[in-house]
Each structure stands twice: as C-alpha cells, then as structure tokens.
Design a protein around this motif. Structure first.
Motif, PDB file in Angstrom:
ATOM      1  N   THR A   2       0.732  -1.286  -0.065  1.00  0.00           N
ATOM      2  CA  THR A   2      -0.157  -0.021  -0.040  1.00  0.00           C
ATOM      3  C   THR A   2       0.969   1.202   0.132  1.00  0.00           C
ATOM      4  O   THR A   2       1.985   1.495   0.765  1.00  0.00           O
ATOM      5  CB  THR A   2      -0.896   0.098   1.209  1.00  0.00           C
ATOM      6  N   ILE A   3       0.358   2.106  -0.856  1.00  0.00           N
ATOM      7  CA  ILE A   3       1.170   3.384  -0.889  1.00  0.00           C
ATOM      8  C   ILE A   3       0.829   4.354   0.319  1.00  0.00           C
ATOM      9  O   ILE A   3      -0.192   4.567   0.354  1.00  0.00           O
ATOM     10  CB  ILE A   3       1.056   4.125  -2.348  1.00  0.00           C
ATOM     11  N   THR A   4       1.873   4.793   0.963  1.00  0.00           N
ATOM     12  CA  THR A   4       1.363   5.575   2.109  1.00  0.00           C
ATOM     13  C   THR A   4       1.542   7.062   1.822  1.00  0.00           C
ATOM     14  O   THR A   4       1.096   7.982   2.443  1.00  0.00           O
ATOM     15  CB  THR A   4       2.396   5.325   3.265  1.00  0.00           C
ATOM     16  N   ARG A   5       2.613   7.351   0.971  1.00  0.00           N
ATOM     17  CA  ARG A   5       2.990   8.764   0.667  1.00  0.00           C
ATOM     18  C   ARG A   5       3.487   9.039  -0.808  1.00  0.00           C
ATOM     19  O   ARG A   5       4.124   7.993  -1.222  1.00  0.00           O
ATOM     20  CB  ARG A   5       3.740   9.255   1.785  1.00  0.00           C
ATOM     21  N   ALA A  11       7.792  10.640 -10.113  1.00  0.00           N
ATOM     22  CA  ALA A  11       7.080  10.049 -11.335  1.00  0.00           C
ATOM     23  C   ALA A  11       5.828   9.437 -10.842  1.00  0.00           C
ATOM     24  O   ALA A  11       4.763   9.364 -11.653  1.00  0.00           O
ATOM     25  CB  ALA A  11       8.051   8.740 -11.780  1.00  0.00           C
ATOM     26  N   ALA A  12       5.463   8.876  -9.782  1.00  0.00           N
ATOM     27  CA  ALA A  12       4.553   8.450  -9.165  1.00  0.00           C
ATOM     28  C   ALA A  12       3.360   9.381  -9.235  1.00  0.00           C
ATOM     29  O   ALA A  12       2.071   9.245  -9.570  1.00  0.00           O
ATOM     30  CB  ALA A  12       4.752   7.882  -7.636  1.00  0.00           C
ATOM     31  N   ALA A  19      -1.734   8.101  -2.054  1.00  0.00           N
ATOM     32  CA  ALA A  19      -1.622   7.297  -1.030  1.00  0.00           C
ATOM     33  C   ALA A  19      -3.226   6.651  -0.557  1.00  0.00           C
ATOM     34  O   ALA A  19      -4.021   6.930  -1.009  1.00  0.00           O
ATOM     35  CB  ALA A  19      -1.671   8.435   0.179  1.00  0.00           C
ATOM     36  N   GLY A  20      -2.712   5.367  -0.367  1.00  0.00           N
ATOM     37  CA  GLY A  20      -3.888   4.408  -0.288  1.00  0.00           C
ATOM     38  C   GLY A  20      -3.995   3.391  -1.404  1.00  0.00           C
ATOM     39  O   GLY A  20      -4.600   2.386  -1.361  1.00  0.00           O
ATOM     40  N   ASP A  21      -3.322   3.674  -2.620  1.00  0.00           N
ATOM     41  CA  ASP A  21      -3.258   2.798  -3.587  1.00  0.00           C
ATOM     42  C   ASP A  21      -2.547   1.663  -3.270  1.00  0.00           C
ATOM     43  O   ASP A  21      -1.694   1.660  -2.574  1.00  0.00           O
ATOM     44  CB  ASP A  21      -2.946   3.360  -4.951  1.00  0.00           C
ATOM     45  N   VAL A  22      -3.268   0.229  -3.809  1.00  0.00           N
ATOM     46  CA  VAL A  22      -2.398  -0.861  -3.603  1.00  0.00           C
ATOM     47  C   VAL A  22      -1.696  -1.291  -4.742  1.00  0.00           C
ATOM     48  O   VAL A  22      -2.333  -1.835  -5.668  1.00  0.00           O
ATOM     49  CB  VAL A  22      -3.394  -1.979  -2.746  1.00  0.00           C
ATOM     50  N   VAL A  23      -0.374  -1.565  -4.781  1.00  0.00           N
ATOM     51  CA  VAL A  23       0.200  -1.848  -5.981  1.00  0.00           C
ATOM     52  C   VAL A  23       0.233  -3.354  -6.114  1.00  0.00           C
ATOM     53  O   VAL A  23       0.614  -3.970  -4.979  1.00  0.00           O
ATOM     54  CB  VAL A  23       1.682  -1.502  -5.844  1.00  0.00           C
TER      55      VAL A  23
END
Length: 132
Positions: A2-5, A11-12, A19-23
């Motif tokens: 999970t992206i936290t920040r 690039a992201a 934040a909150g996206d799950v890779v």
C-alpha cells in the motif's frame, strides 16, 4: 503493498498514484513480499518507462511511469594547507599492509589522495608493519 505517501514532483505523482493505492504489479512482475518488490523495481529500473498495476477503492487500474533515478551524489574533499591528512583506515583490522597500500593507491589513482598524502600514509603503514 500500500502506498502511504507520494513525493511531490515524483514519477508516481505524475502518473496519478495516490496514498492508499495498493500496488499489485510493477513492470509486469507480481510480488508478495519485499524481496519480490525489490526484484520488480529492479526490472522497472532497466527501462525508461514501465507499467504499474494497482487497486484504488476496489477497482483495478494501470499507469505508466517514467523511470526516475536519484541524482548522483558528489562530494568534493579539499585539503587544507598546513593541516596533516587524517590517516586512511579500512575499518578492518584483518587487512594486511599490502591490502591497505592497495586501497591507498586506488584512492590516489582516483584523485582522492594527493601523491604527498599517499606517501605519508604509505610511510606510516610500512613503519607499523603487521603489528596491531
């Protein structure tokens, strides 16, 4: 994972990740743990762009990111006239004098040590021998 920040101007951020996206995949490689994640990012780093798959609010999404490498870190060391150079040590007490000399020669060859500094350190090493 999970992206936290998201770093500003990264690039992201440019690809719209939040934040909150799950890779779930990077560069076509699925991963289950940090080792797999590192393998996937290594694969991604070998290309100028790569695809990332992720989940947001239960929906599968894809984005293409541009490879963004960290800028090179450079450091310049300047000798101060009249101040003797600090001894160069390897931090490994098991190195022989020959090993230490080889490391010093490499530093000299790279321009990190001057010829005079190399000679001074060489003299110290040779006078010490292999004694502790």
């Amino acid at each position: 994972m999970t992206i936290t920040r998201i770093e500003p101007d990264s690039a992201a951020e440019g690809a719209g990740l939040q934040a909150g996206d799950v890779v779930t995949k990077i560069a076509g490689k699925r991963f289950k743990n940090s080792e797999g994640y590192l393998d996937a990012t290594a694969k991604a780093a070998s290309k100028p762009t790569y695809e990332i798959e992720y989940q947001r609010a239960g929906q599968a999404r894809k984005s293409t990111l541009d490879r963004a490498l960290r800028p090179a870190v450079t450091e310049q060391v300047v000798a101060i006239p009249g101040v003797p150079a600090a001894p160069v040590t390897s931090g490994n007490a098991n190195l022989s004098v020959a090993d230490e000399l080889e490391k010093l020669a490499a530093l000299r060859d790279k321009g990190i040590l001057s010829g005079d500094e190399f000679e001074a350190q060489k003299k110290k090493l040779l006078s010490r021998g292999d004694q502790p």
